[in-house]
Design a protein around this motif. Structure first.
Motif, PDB file in Angstrom:
ATOM      1  N   TRP A 156      98.186  96.371  63.526  1.00  0.00           N
ATOM      2  CA  TRP A 156      98.025  95.495  62.370  1.00  0.00           C
ATOM      3  C   TRP A 156      96.608  94.951  62.207  1.00  0.00           C
ATOM      4  O   TRP A 156      96.122  94.856  61.080  1.00  0.00           O
ATOM      5  CB  TRP A 156      99.060  94.379  62.425  1.00  0.00           C
ATOM      6  CG  TRP A 156     100.440  94.884  62.089  1.00  0.00           C
ATOM      7  CD1 TRP A 156     100.733  96.049  61.439  1.00  0.00           C
ATOM      8  CD2 TRP A 156     101.688  94.276  62.392  1.00  0.00           C
ATOM      9  NE1 TRP A 156     102.089  96.204  61.314  1.00  0.00           N
ATOM     10  CE2 TRP A 156     102.713  95.122  61.881  1.00  0.00           C
ATOM     11  CE3 TRP A 156     102.059  93.106  63.032  1.00  0.00           C
ATOM     12  CZ2 TRP A 156     104.055  94.828  62.008  1.00  0.00           C
ATOM     13  CZ3 TRP A 156     103.407  92.801  63.153  1.00  0.00           C
ATOM     14  CH2 TRP A 156     104.394  93.644  62.648  1.00  0.00           C
ATOM     15  N   PRO A 157      95.902  94.587  63.271  1.00  0.00           N
ATOM     16  CA  PRO A 157      94.489  94.214  63.060  1.00  0.00           C
ATOM     17  C   PRO A 157      93.657  95.356  62.490  1.00  0.00           C
ATOM     18  O   PRO A 157      92.722  95.135  61.711  1.00  0.00           O
ATOM     19  CB  PRO A 157      94.021  93.808  64.463  1.00  0.00           C
ATOM     20  CG  PRO A 157      95.262  93.381  65.169  1.00  0.00           C
ATOM     21  CD  PRO A 157      96.331  94.293  64.657  1.00  0.00           C
ATOM     22  N   ARG A 158      93.980  96.617  62.853  1.00  0.00           N
ATOM     23  CA  ARG A 158      93.244  97.755  62.297  1.00  0.00           C
ATOM     24  C   ARG A 158      93.528  97.912  60.807  1.00  0.00           C
ATOM     25  O   ARG A 158      92.636  98.274  60.036  1.00  0.00           O
ATOM     26  CB  ARG A 158      93.632  99.032  63.042  1.00  0.00           C
ATOM     27  CG  ARG A 158      93.158  99.100  64.487  1.00  0.00           C
ATOM     28  CD  ARG A 158      93.714 100.335  65.167  1.00  0.00           C
ATOM     29  NE  ARG A 158      93.375 101.539  64.426  1.00  0.00           N
ATOM     30  CZ  ARG A 158      94.015 102.702  64.556  1.00  0.00           C
ATOM     31  NH1 ARG A 158      95.053 102.784  65.377  1.00  0.00           N
ATOM     32  NH2 ARG A 158      93.644 103.743  63.855  1.00  0.00           N
ATOM     33  N   VAL A 159      94.772  97.630  60.393  1.00  0.00           N
ATOM     34  CA  VAL A 159      95.130  97.753  58.979  1.00  0.00           C
ATOM     35  C   VAL A 159      94.319  96.775  58.136  1.00  0.00           C
ATOM     36  O   VAL A 159      93.956  97.067  56.993  1.00  0.00           O
ATOM     37  CB  VAL A 159      96.643  97.519  58.802  1.00  0.00           C
ATOM     38  CG1 VAL A 159      97.015  97.452  57.323  1.00  0.00           C
ATOM     39  CG2 VAL A 159      97.423  98.640  59.477  1.00  0.00           C
ATOM     40  N   GLU A 160      94.003  95.607  58.703  1.00  0.00           N
ATOM     41  CA  GLU A 160      93.274  94.582  57.968  1.00  0.00           C
ATOM     42  C   GLU A 160      91.764  94.756  58.048  1.00  0.00           C
ATOM     43  O   GLU A 160      91.028  93.976  57.449  1.00  0.00           O
ATOM     44  CB  GLU A 160      93.634  93.196  58.516  1.00  0.00           C
ATOM     45  CG  GLU A 160      95.090  92.834  58.300  1.00  0.00           C
ATOM     46  CD  GLU A 160      95.434  91.477  58.857  1.00  0.00           C
ATOM     47  OE1 GLU A 160      95.791  90.587  58.071  1.00  0.00           O
ATOM     48  OE2 GLU A 160      95.323  91.306  60.086  1.00  0.00           O
ATOM     49  N   SER A 161      91.288  95.759  58.777  1.00  0.00           N
ATOM     50  CA  SER A 161      89.852  95.956  58.965  1.00  0.00           C
ATOM     51  C   SER A 161      89.400  97.238  58.278  1.00  0.00           C
ATOM     52  O   SER A 161      90.168  97.914  57.590  1.00  0.00           O
ATOM     53  CB  SER A 161      89.526  96.010  60.460  1.00  0.00           C
ATOM     54  OG  SER A 161      90.058  97.192  61.037  1.00  0.00           O
ATOM     55  N   GLU A 162      88.138  97.595  58.492  1.00  0.00           N
ATOM     56  CA  GLU A 162      87.594  98.836  57.929  1.00  0.00           C
ATOM     57  C   GLU A 162      88.109 100.068  58.664  1.00  0.00           C
ATOM     58  O   GLU A 162      87.925 101.189  58.191  1.00  0.00           O
ATOM     59  CB  GLU A 162      86.066  98.793  58.000  1.00  0.00           C
ATOM     60  CG  GLU A 162      85.450  97.663  57.165  1.00  0.00           C
ATOM     61  CD  GLU A 162      83.943  97.644  57.278  1.00  0.00           C
ATOM     62  OE1 GLU A 162      83.413  98.433  58.093  1.00  0.00           O
ATOM     63  OE2 GLU A 162      83.307  96.851  56.568  1.00  0.00           O
ATOM     64  N   ARG A 163      88.740  99.879  59.821  1.00  0.00           N
ATOM     65  CA  ARG A 163      89.269 101.009  60.596  1.00  0.00           C
ATOM     66  C   ARG A 163      90.726 101.300  60.238  1.00  0.00           C
ATOM     67  O   ARG A 163      91.491 101.763  61.082  1.00  0.00           O
ATOM     68  CB  ARG A 163      89.161 100.707  62.086  1.00  0.00           C
ATOM     69  CG  ARG A 163      87.757 100.426  62.561  1.00  0.00           C
ATOM     70  CD  ARG A 163      87.701 100.100  64.047  1.00  0.00           C
ATOM     71  NE  ARG A 163      88.388  98.863  64.362  1.00  0.00           N
ATOM     72  CZ  ARG A 163      89.500  98.787  65.075  1.00  0.00           C
ATOM     73  NH1 ARG A 163      90.078  99.886  65.516  1.00  0.00           N
ATOM     74  NH2 ARG A 163      90.050  97.623  65.333  1.00  0.00           N
ATOM     75  N   ARG A 164      91.097 101.038  59.009  1.00  0.00           N
ATOM     76  CA  ARG A 164      92.486 101.230  58.589  1.00  0.00           C
ATOM     77  C   ARG A 164      92.923 102.678  58.823  1.00  0.00           C
ATOM     78  O   ARG A 164      92.222 103.622  58.434  1.00  0.00           O
ATOM     79  CB  ARG A 164      92.630 100.873  57.115  1.00  0.00           C
ATOM     80  CG  ARG A 164      94.050 101.044  56.585  1.00  0.00           C
ATOM     81  CD  ARG A 164      94.134 100.724  55.106  1.00  0.00           C
ATOM     82  NE  ARG A 164      95.473 100.975  54.611  1.00  0.00           N
ATOM     83  CZ  ARG A 164      96.470 100.097  54.614  1.00  0.00           C
ATOM     84  NH1 ARG A 164      96.244  98.892  55.087  1.00  0.00           N
ATOM     85  NH2 ARG A 164      97.662 100.393  54.150  1.00  0.00           N
ATOM     86  N   PRO A 165      94.090 102.884  59.430  1.00  0.00           N
ATOM     87  CA  PRO A 165      94.575 104.257  59.657  1.00  0.00           C
ATOM     88  C   PRO A 165      94.857 104.957  58.338  1.00  0.00           C
ATOM     89  O   PRO A 165      95.122 104.331  57.310  1.00  0.00           O
ATOM     90  CB  PRO A 165      95.859 104.041  60.465  1.00  0.00           C
ATOM     91  CG  PRO A 165      95.775 102.646  60.988  1.00  0.00           C
ATOM     92  CD  PRO A 165      94.973 101.875  60.003  1.00  0.00           C
ATOM     93  N   GLY A 166      94.845 106.272  58.385  1.00  0.00           N
ATOM     94  CA  GLY A 166      95.137 107.059  57.202  1.00  0.00           C
ATOM     95  C   GLY A 166      96.624 107.089  56.895  1.00  0.00           C
ATOM     96  O   GLY A 166      97.471 106.657  57.684  1.00  0.00           O
ATOM     97  N   ALA A 167      96.956 107.622  55.726  1.00  0.00           N
ATOM     98  CA  ALA A 167      98.352 107.665  55.282  1.00  0.00           C
ATOM     99  C   ALA A 167      99.215 108.505  56.219  1.00  0.00           C
ATOM    100  O   ALA A 167     100.353 108.135  56.537  1.00  0.00           O
ATOM    101  CB  ALA A 167      98.431 108.206  53.858  1.00  0.00           C
ATOM    102  N   ASP A 168      98.674 109.636  56.689  1.00  0.00           N
ATOM    103  CA  ASP A 168      99.451 110.494  57.585  1.00  0.00           C
ATOM    104  C   ASP A 168      99.708 109.808  58.922  1.00  0.00           C
ATOM    105  O   ASP A 168     100.796 109.902  59.494  1.00  0.00           O
ATOM    106  CB  ASP A 168      98.717 111.814  57.814  1.00  0.00           C
ATOM    107  CG  ASP A 168      98.667 112.660  56.555  1.00  0.00           C
ATOM    108  OD1 ASP A 168      99.503 112.416  55.660  1.00  0.00           O
ATOM    109  OD2 ASP A 168      97.797 113.541  56.458  1.00  0.00           O
ATOM    110  N   GLU A 169      98.692 109.111  59.439  1.00  0.00           N
ATOM    111  CA  GLU A 169      98.858 108.405  60.709  1.00  0.00           C
ATOM    112  C   GLU A 169      99.912 107.310  60.587  1.00  0.00           C
ATOM    113  O   GLU A 169     100.750 107.122  61.478  1.00  0.00           O
ATOM    114  CB  GLU A 169      97.520 107.814  61.146  1.00  0.00           C
ATOM    115  CG  GLU A 169      97.541 107.173  62.523  1.00  0.00           C
ATOM    116  CD  GLU A 169      96.174 106.670  62.926  1.00  0.00           C
ATOM    117  OE1 GLU A 169      96.087 105.959  63.952  1.00  0.00           O
ATOM    118  OE2 GLU A 169      95.195 106.973  62.216  1.00  0.00           O
ATOM    119  N   LEU A 170      99.885 106.570  59.476  1.00  0.00           N
ATOM    120  CA  LEU A 170     100.874 105.518  59.272  1.00  0.00           C
ATOM    121  C   LEU A 170     102.277 106.101  59.112  1.00  0.00           C
ATOM    122  O   LEU A 170     103.252 105.531  59.613  1.00  0.00           O
ATOM    123  CB  LEU A 170     100.505 104.686  58.038  1.00  0.00           C
ATOM    124  CG  LEU A 170      99.272 103.790  58.171  1.00  0.00           C
ATOM    125  CD1 LEU A 170      98.935 103.147  56.833  1.00  0.00           C
ATOM    126  CD2 LEU A 170      99.505 102.716  59.226  1.00  0.00           C
TER     127      LEU A 170
END
Length: 750
Positions: free
Chosen positions: A383-397
């Motif tokens: 969740w911290p990655r989702v809120e940052s510039e390192r947001r995971p891609g759609a496939d990873e999510l």
């Protein structure tokens, strides 16, 4: 005048001098004569004389050396002398008992022990009379009057120092102010030597007779006054024990949770945080005090803040949590502990691993403990990655959601824990992922009943997300065979969007509601996308026809926005935003009529007139001028947009709130381009052109029409409110724009 020497009334001065001058041997024999004279004086004394005598008597009892005769006179006749005409003195009972002991010692020394027993009983009864009289007049001063005196209770009578009695039924009476008097008795509980349980039962029995609606507000304020006091923690349990109905008062629980959230956010006093944590765990079903405490933690925890106070609240929650009964709360606490652990690691705390292991030990007996550990760690990392510039891609999510579903979908206890956890703890940036995981976990009727129950959750975030998912589940059967298995990510998001499940947040404009802004942006985007997609079919029409088509579609979309807003709201809740769009053409062309000599240059001029009203109090009206120009097609799409520099200068000469609208076919995206007139003028200067602006240059600096209408126009970032500009949009104005677009926004106050 020395302290303790206040003047007596002249009518009693002679009697007092006789008392003070009596020899020690004649004290007891002279008492009947003093009593008769005092009774006669009381019968004839005025109110002023009584007040003066009361002040003089108390000042002599309060301080100074006194003779046996003087003490006997003051104590044995206190009922006639000490009347509660003024504010009650502090520690009245303690000082009276102290003087009584001095009198007893003096009489025993003088060899008059035989008559001392009955005399002391009479003095004790007189002291009881004085105390009761003061309390009848000043019931709120009980603790001040009796402070420092040991106390017992036998179920009916309070006894101080084993001699002074106070009948509670006589004290309380039947007045409506009995709550304040009961609260005074409750304040005695920590100082009671015997009969504590009896006094609690007495207070509870008397409080139960009072209608709860009449005393709830008074008790609420008393409770939170104790919470705000550093010494109030010892009284909280006694307070809620005395007023048992308060343990089921949802309003008190909500207030405590909000105060705890604020104190955690702002770094409030540690004592107040401990008091609020202690208070929340006392609430009983159906009020969920433990969830209220956890809500304060979830709402206030940030990794950039000092989390020592959060540790205190988490420890209190662990003390009262039963993981087997509430695995969802155990999962929330594990996730919070994981957040605290990572912050502690960065700060170099020595007990970081020890505390983390202690938290895990608390749930180790659960059969699903390993799954809870895994999910708490995964979400603390993702969740911290989702809120940052390192947001995971759609496939990873998507892969992550599948793994969560695989691990949690088979066991009902895990599904129950995960559903509440995702709806509650997922940040706004991860709302879509949380709602999709929740949809995949809802498999049975029991799961749907859990969702309905979560609609009463103390967290606003949970209630909104549950409402959206329930709306999807209510309509999902008509559009999909199983809502838990959407065909594609885009399809699932489209269904969530249709049911109103949009990301919650503060918004980017004065509307302060990201839901509303996303709804408006989506509506305008649909109109813009459809218009651009069909532009190759209608490009031969003139700008006026094209603009009319665009404005008509916008008007229809404005009419449907209200119904879209109602999806976001519960039944009966008023719509927070009312929108209306009307447009008119100032000059209709007549077929066959030649164009006037001073006809406008190519292009169509529009005036967007925006009127905003907030709560019928704050209003604004402003206008924006827009020049619409289409892209021409001669075998292929032209590389330049035809636009005269004098047209742009004419717009800027009227107002800086001027824009150019370029009607174009789909390029990178299906949209229309909005460019500030000042920027268009700069592009033409840079190109050295008097009549065109390059298509590529305009596309690089343009904003879509939907974004411009949502964030610039409705967001009040543009517009001119000068009377001269607004006058051009009025009916009958000279040289008015070709189209007047009037938009009205009415928003209810916060």
């Amino acid at each position: 005048m020395q302290p303790g020497d206040d003047k007596w009334p002249e009518s009693i001065q002679a009697l007092y001098e006789q008392v003070t001058g009596a020899s020690p041997d004649a004290v007891l024999s002279s008492r009947p004569q003093w009593s008769e004279q005092l009774t006669e004086w009381v019968r004839n004394a005025t109110l002023d004389e009584r007040e003066m005598a009361q002040t003089a008597a108390w000042s002599r009892l309060d301080s100074g050396e006194r003779s046996p005769g003087e003490l006997l006179f003051l104590l044995a006749h206190g009922g006639e002398l000490l009347w509660p005409y003024t504010a009650p003195p502090r520690e009245l009972l303690q000082r009276l008992i102290s003087r009584r002991e001095q009198l007893l010692l003096a009489l025993n020394v003088q060899g008059q022990a035989e008559a001392v027993g009955p005399l002391m009983e009479q003095v004790g009864a007189e002291v009881s009379k004085v105390l009761t009289r003061y309390l009848k007049r000043h019931p709120e001063a009980l603790t001040e009057l009796v402070s420092g005196v040991r106390c017992t209770f036998d179920g009916r009578v309070l006894r101080f120092h084993d001699t002074v009695e106070l009948d509670l039924k006589f004290l309380l009476g039947s007045e409506k102010r009995v709550i304040g008097r009961l609260d005074q008795l409750r304040a005695l509980l920590p100082h009671l030597r015997e009969g504590r349980d009896k006094l609690v039962a007495f207070i509870r029995e008397r409080a139960a007779r009072i209608p709860w609606r009449e005393c709830r507000d008074v008790l609420e304020e008393k409770l939170f006054q104790m919470v705000a006091s550093p010494e109030g923690r010892s009284e909280l349990r006694g307070f809620l024990g005395s007023y048992a109905s308060g343990k089921g008062e949802a309003r008190w629980c909500t207030r405590a949770s909000l105060l705890l959230t604020r104190n955690l956010e702002e770094g409030g006093a540690l004592a107040v945080i401990e008091n609020l944590s202690e208070l929340l765990v006392y609430f009983e079903a159906p009020v969920e005090g433990l969830r209220g405490a956890l809500q304060a933690l979830v709402a206030s925890i940030h990794e950039d803040k000092e989390l020592e106070r959060h540790r205190v609240v988490a420890d209190k929650c662990w003390e009262h949590l039963k993981p087997k009964a509430e695995p969802g709360l155990a999962l929330v606490l594990l996730w919070l502990e994981e957040r605290i652990f990572r912050v502690a690691l960065r700060q170099g705390a020595e007990d970081a691993f020890e505390r983390r292991n202690q938290a895990r030990e608390r749930v180790r007996e659960l059969p699903v403990a390993e799954a809870l550990y895994w999910l708490a760690e995964e979400c603390a990392d993702l969740w911290p990655r989702v809120e940052s510039e390192r947001r995971p891609g759609a496939d990873e999510l998507a892969a992550w959601r599948q793994e969560v579903t695989r691990r949690f979908v088979k066991k009902p206890v895990l599904r129950k824990a995960a559903i509440e956890f995702f709806l509650w703890c997922a940040p706004d940036a991860a709302a879509s992922e949380a709602e999709l995981v929740t949809l995949s976990l809802v498999k049975t009727g029991t799961d749907r009943r859990l969702l309905r129950k979560l609609g009463e959750h103390p967290s606003t975030r949970v209630r909104f997300r549950v409402r959206a998912i329930n709306a999807w589940l209510a309509h999902g059967a008509e559009s999909a065979p199983e809502p838990a298995t959407p065909a594609t990510l885009t399809g699932a998001l489209r269904h969530l969007r249709a049911s109103g499940a949009m990301t919650l947040g503060g918004g980017r404009t004065w509307l302060k509601d990201r839901d509303l802004e996303e709804l408006l942006l989506g509506a305008f985007s649909r109109v813009e996308r459809d218009f651009s997609a069909r532009y190759p079919e209608h490009f031969r029409e003139d700008e006026a026809r094209l603009v009319t088509r665009l404005l008509e579609d916008l008007r229809h979309e404005f009419e449907s926005i209200r119904s879209d807003l109602s999806i976001l709201l519960s039944q009966g809740q008023p719509v927070p935003l009312e929108l209306e769009l009307q447009y008119r053409r100032t000059r209709e062309p007549v077929e066959g009529e030649p164009a006037p000599e001073n006809a406008r240059p190519a292009g169509v001029e529009l005036a967007f007139v925006l009127k905003v009203e907030v709560d019928s109090f704050l209003t604004t009206k402003r206008a924006v001028l827009v020049l619409a120009r289409k892209l021409e097609h001669r075998g292929e799409w032209a590389p330049n947009l035809r636009l005269g520099r004098e047209q742009v200068d004419g717009l800027l000469g009227q107002t800086e709130a001027s824009f150019c609208l370029f009607l174009v076919p789909p390029s990178l995206r299906a949209e229309c381009w909005m460019v500030p007139a000042r920027l268009v003028r700069g592009l033409m200067d840079a190109q050295g052109s008097l009549s065109t602006v390059s298509r590529e240059g305009a596309q690089r600096v343009a904003r879509s029409l939907a974004q411009w209408m949502t964030y610039d126009l409705l967001g009040l970032w543009t517009g001119d409110d000068r009377p001269a500009v607004l006058a051009r949009t009025e009916p009958g104005a000279e040289r008015s724009p070709d189209f007047i677009v009037e938009i009205s926004v009415r928003k209810r106050g916060q």
